[in-house]
Design an enzyme around this catalytic site. Structure first.
Site, PDB file in Angstrom:
ATOM      1  N   CYS A  75       0.815  -1.229   0.000  1.00  0.00           N
ATOM      2  CA  CYS A  75       0.000   0.000   0.000  1.00  0.00           C
ATOM      3  C   CYS A  75       0.839   1.267   0.000  1.00  0.00           C
ATOM      4  O   CYS A  75       0.335   2.341  -0.313  1.00  0.00           O
ATOM      5  CB  CYS A  75      -0.933   0.021   1.194  1.00  0.00           C
ATOM      6  SG  CYS A  75      -2.016  -1.394   1.232  1.00  0.00           S
ATOM      7  N   HIS A 119      -3.442   7.232   3.116  1.00  0.00           N
ATOM      8  CA  HIS A 119      -3.809   5.921   2.579  1.00  0.00           C
ATOM      9  C   HIS A 119      -5.175   5.555   3.143  1.00  0.00           C
ATOM     10  O   HIS A 119      -5.435   5.708   4.339  1.00  0.00           O
ATOM     11  CB  HIS A 119      -2.759   4.886   2.991  1.00  0.00           C
ATOM     12  CG  HIS A 119      -3.157   3.481   2.643  1.00  0.00           C
ATOM     13  ND1 HIS A 119      -3.719   3.147   1.427  1.00  0.00           N
ATOM     14  CD2 HIS A 119      -3.082   2.318   3.355  1.00  0.00           C
ATOM     15  CE1 HIS A 119      -3.961   1.853   1.405  1.00  0.00           C
ATOM     16  NE2 HIS A 119      -3.600   1.327   2.560  1.00  0.00           N
ATOM     17  N   ASN A 163     -10.049  -0.227   0.531  1.00  0.00           N
ATOM     18  CA  ASN A 163      -8.584  -0.120   0.507  1.00  0.00           C
ATOM     19  C   ASN A 163      -8.082  -0.581  -0.864  1.00  0.00           C
ATOM     20  O   ASN A 163      -8.133  -1.767  -1.177  1.00  0.00           O
ATOM     21  CB  ASN A 163      -8.007  -0.996   1.632  1.00  0.00           C
ATOM     22  CG  ASN A 163      -6.489  -0.945   1.682  1.00  0.00           C
ATOM     23  OD1 ASN A 163      -5.841  -0.426   0.773  1.00  0.00           O
ATOM     24  ND2 ASN A 163      -5.919  -1.493   2.735  1.00  0.00           N
TER      25      ASN A 163
HETATM   26  N1  ACO Z   1     -18.134  -9.087   9.532  1.00  0.00           N
HETATM   27  C1  ACO Z   1     -18.568  -9.400  10.754  1.00  0.00           C
HETATM   28  N2  ACO Z   1     -17.760  -9.799  11.758  1.00  0.00           N
HETATM   29  C2  ACO Z   1     -16.448  -9.831  11.499  1.00  0.00           C
HETATM   30  C3  ACO Z   1     -15.911  -9.516  10.244  1.00  0.00           C
HETATM   31  C4  ACO Z   1     -16.807  -9.121   9.237  1.00  0.00           C
HETATM   32  N3  ACO Z   1     -16.409  -8.785   7.995  1.00  0.00           N
HETATM   33  N4  ACO Z   1     -14.570  -9.641  10.293  1.00  0.00           N
HETATM   34  C5  ACO Z   1     -14.261 -10.038  11.545  1.00  0.00           C
HETATM   35  N5  ACO Z   1     -15.403 -10.152  12.272  1.00  0.00           N
HETATM   36  C6  ACO Z   1     -15.535 -10.550  13.670  1.00  0.00           C
HETATM   37  C7  ACO Z   1     -14.351 -11.325  14.166  1.00  0.00           C
HETATM   38  O1  ACO Z   1     -14.483 -12.695  13.823  1.00  0.00           O
HETATM   39  C8  ACO Z   1     -14.422 -11.099  15.673  1.00  0.00           C
HETATM   40  O2  ACO Z   1     -15.412 -11.965  16.188  1.00  0.00           O
HETATM   41  P1  ACO Z   1     -15.231 -12.601  17.676  1.00  0.00           P
HETATM   42  O3  ACO Z   1     -15.167 -11.428  18.614  1.00  0.00           O
HETATM   43  O4  ACO Z   1     -16.455 -13.420  17.810  1.00  0.00           O
HETATM   44  O5  ACO Z   1     -13.955 -13.359  17.618  1.00  0.00           O
HETATM   45  C9  ACO Z   1     -14.962  -9.665  15.760  1.00  0.00           C
HETATM   46  O6  ACO Z   1     -15.558  -9.381  14.479  1.00  0.00           O
HETATM   47  C10 ACO Z   1     -13.901  -8.616  16.070  1.00  0.00           C
HETATM   48  O7  ACO Z   1     -12.779  -8.836  15.248  1.00  0.00           O
HETATM   49  P2  ACO Z   1     -11.508  -7.916  15.330  1.00  0.00           P
HETATM   50  O8  ACO Z   1     -10.504  -8.426  14.338  1.00  0.00           O
HETATM   51  O9  ACO Z   1     -11.090  -7.745  16.752  1.00  0.00           O
HETATM   52  O10 ACO Z   1     -12.097  -6.526  14.811  1.00  0.00           O
HETATM   53  P3  ACO Z   1     -11.395  -5.131  14.768  1.00  0.00           P
HETATM   54  O11 ACO Z   1     -12.199  -4.169  15.536  1.00  0.00           O
HETATM   55  O12 ACO Z   1      -9.925  -5.212  15.062  1.00  0.00           O
HETATM   56  O13 ACO Z   1     -11.529  -4.753  13.243  1.00  0.00           O
HETATM   57  C11 ACO Z   1     -10.212  -4.690  11.234  1.00  0.00           C
HETATM   58  C12 ACO Z   1     -10.911  -5.573  12.268  1.00  0.00           C
HETATM   59  C13 ACO Z   1     -11.271  -3.816  10.570  1.00  0.00           C
HETATM   60  C14 ACO Z   1      -9.569  -5.582  10.189  1.00  0.00           C
HETATM   61  C15 ACO Z   1      -9.175  -3.788  11.938  1.00  0.00           C
HETATM   62  O14 ACO Z   1      -8.357  -4.546  12.769  1.00  0.00           O
HETATM   63  C16 ACO Z   1      -8.326  -3.041  10.950  1.00  0.00           C
HETATM   64  O15 ACO Z   1      -8.797  -2.206  10.193  1.00  0.00           O
HETATM   65  N6  ACO Z   1      -7.011  -3.302  10.925  1.00  0.00           N
HETATM   66  C17 ACO Z   1      -6.113  -2.657  10.015  1.00  0.00           C
HETATM   67  C18 ACO Z   1      -6.194  -3.366   8.721  1.00  0.00           C
HETATM   68  C19 ACO Z   1      -5.584  -2.607   7.597  1.00  0.00           C
HETATM   69  O16 ACO Z   1      -5.530  -1.396   7.597  1.00  0.00           O
HETATM   70  N7  ACO Z   1      -5.147  -3.357   6.596  1.00  0.00           N
HETATM   71  C20 ACO Z   1      -4.671  -2.812   5.404  1.00  0.00           C
HETATM   72  C21 ACO Z   1      -3.220  -2.771   5.374  1.00  0.00           C
HETATM   73  S1  ACO Z   1      -2.664  -2.084   3.902  1.00  0.00           S
HETATM   74  C22 ACO Z   1      -1.926  -3.220   2.858  1.00  0.00           C
HETATM   75  O17 ACO Z   1      -0.726  -3.220   2.699  1.00  0.00           O
HETATM   76  C23 ACO Z   1      -2.730  -4.265   2.137  1.00  0.00           C
END
Ligand code: ACO
Length: 319
Positions: free
Chosen positions: A112, A246, A276
């Protein structure tokens, strides 16, 4: 000698995939996706479109916007994590589609952060006199490397391309850039396999991510890099007119804006409409805010990105 942005462009594929569409095939909800990420919809490339097709469309718009012809370009650089082929590289494919040849054309992999890295490299080519007019592109077909059954990752990504034309001039332009990487954190965000990965021979790559850890590291690294780039260029936070971040997650963007004491009204946000798009996200956000009139000539912009590698970087730009 400096470089300055004289044209921008973007291209988004026609097909729009909304959170409501995803609800039909995945155990997810519009409410969950929007509240955790800010994303409402994303664009998905057609089956017959590759990354170079998206990149070419964005490049055409940027070259037109600069009032140039493709023949005026003397460097092509593409940041991408989803190249059509191993080689020819995407920049060479774009060069062919533009009907030009001779100038250096190469792609670089920094996930990214690819565009922010590429802009810094193109700026160096121009400052050193090696190029006069550079085409710098961020382009991705992330939809081709997501596992559409993995709700933790597939809801996050989209496809698109953004491009800028840089020209040499006697005033900056690109005031400064700062790039960084930490290979020891590569496990946080990776493609599951590649060409010479002996452990997973024959498998197709998909995105693997430790979302929570990526979130925390992104907030930390972006926070420190924006402080460092301002200090190195003897500028204060209040000098920045626009943050062009980003577009991975609304909450990460909000945290960086807070660090800069910037109101969200001065932050360019496209994550809700594009998801993203990896290396394409910063140039597409830039083009969006220039075209709708928010970013004006003379404004000071801070571009920043983070991504797999782990990589991160920032550019300070006087538009
Ligand atoms: N829909 C519904 N529930 C979901 C989903 C979904 N799409 N995805 C995960 N969950 C659930 C999980 O299973 C978990 O359930 P549990 O509590 O029963 O175990 C719950 O939601 C919470 O999951 P978390 O992973 O703790 O959620 P979080 O609040 O951390 O959000 C997210 C997840 C959005 C991915 C966040 O961590 C994030 O944005 N991280 C940064 C990611 C990012 O920016 N990536 C791009 C990098 S750039 C590149 O180089 C590609």
């Amino acid at each position: 000698m400096y470089s300055r942005i004289i044209g921008t462009g973007k291209y988004l594929p026609d097909r729009v995939l909304s959170n409501l569409d995803l609800e039909k095939t995945l155990d997810t909800s519009d409410e969950w996706i929007q509240s955790r990420t800010g994303i409402k919809r994303r664009h998905i490339a057609a089956e017959n479109q590759a990354t170079s097709d998206l990149a070419y469309e964005a490049a055409r718009v940027a070259i037109d916007d600069a009032g140039l012809s493709p023949h005026d370009i003397d460097l092509i650089l593409v940041g991408t994590a989803t190249p059509d082929l191993i080689f020819p590289n995407v920049a060479c494919l774009v060069q062919k589609k533009l009907g030009i040849k001779g100038m250096a054309a190469f792609s670089l992999e920094a996930a990214c952060s690819g565009f922010v890295y590429a802009l810094n490299i193109a700026d160096h080519f121009i400052r050193s006199g090696q190029a006069s007019r550079a085409l710098v592109i961020g382009a991705e077909c992330m939809s081709r490397i997501v596992d559409w059954t993995d709700r933790e990752t597939c809801v996050l990504f989209g496809d698109g391309a953004g491009a800028v034309v840089l020209e040499k001039g006697d005033k900056p332009g690109i005031i400064g850039s700062k790039l960084a990487a930490d290979g020891s954190r590569g496990d946080l965000l990776r493609a599951s396999t590649g060409i010479t990965d002996t452990e997973n021979e024959g498998k197709s790559p998909t995105i693997q991510m430790k979302g929570n850890e990526v979130f925390k590291l992104a907030v930390k690294t972006l926070g420190s890099i924006v402080d460092e780039i301002l200090e190195e260029n003897q500028l204060t936070k209040d000098a920045i007119d626009w943050l062009v971040p980003h577009q991975a997650n609304f909450r990460i963007i909000q945290a960086t804006a807070r660090r800069l004491d910037m109101p969200m009204e001065r932050v360019v946000l496209t994550v809700q409409d594009h998801g993203n798009t990896s290396a394409a996200s910063v140039p597409m956000a830039l083009d969006t805010a220039i075209r709708d009139g928010r970013i004006q000539r003379g404004h000071l912009l801070l571009l920043e990105a983070f991504g797999g590698g782990f990589t991160w970087g920032a550019n300070l730009v006087r538009f």
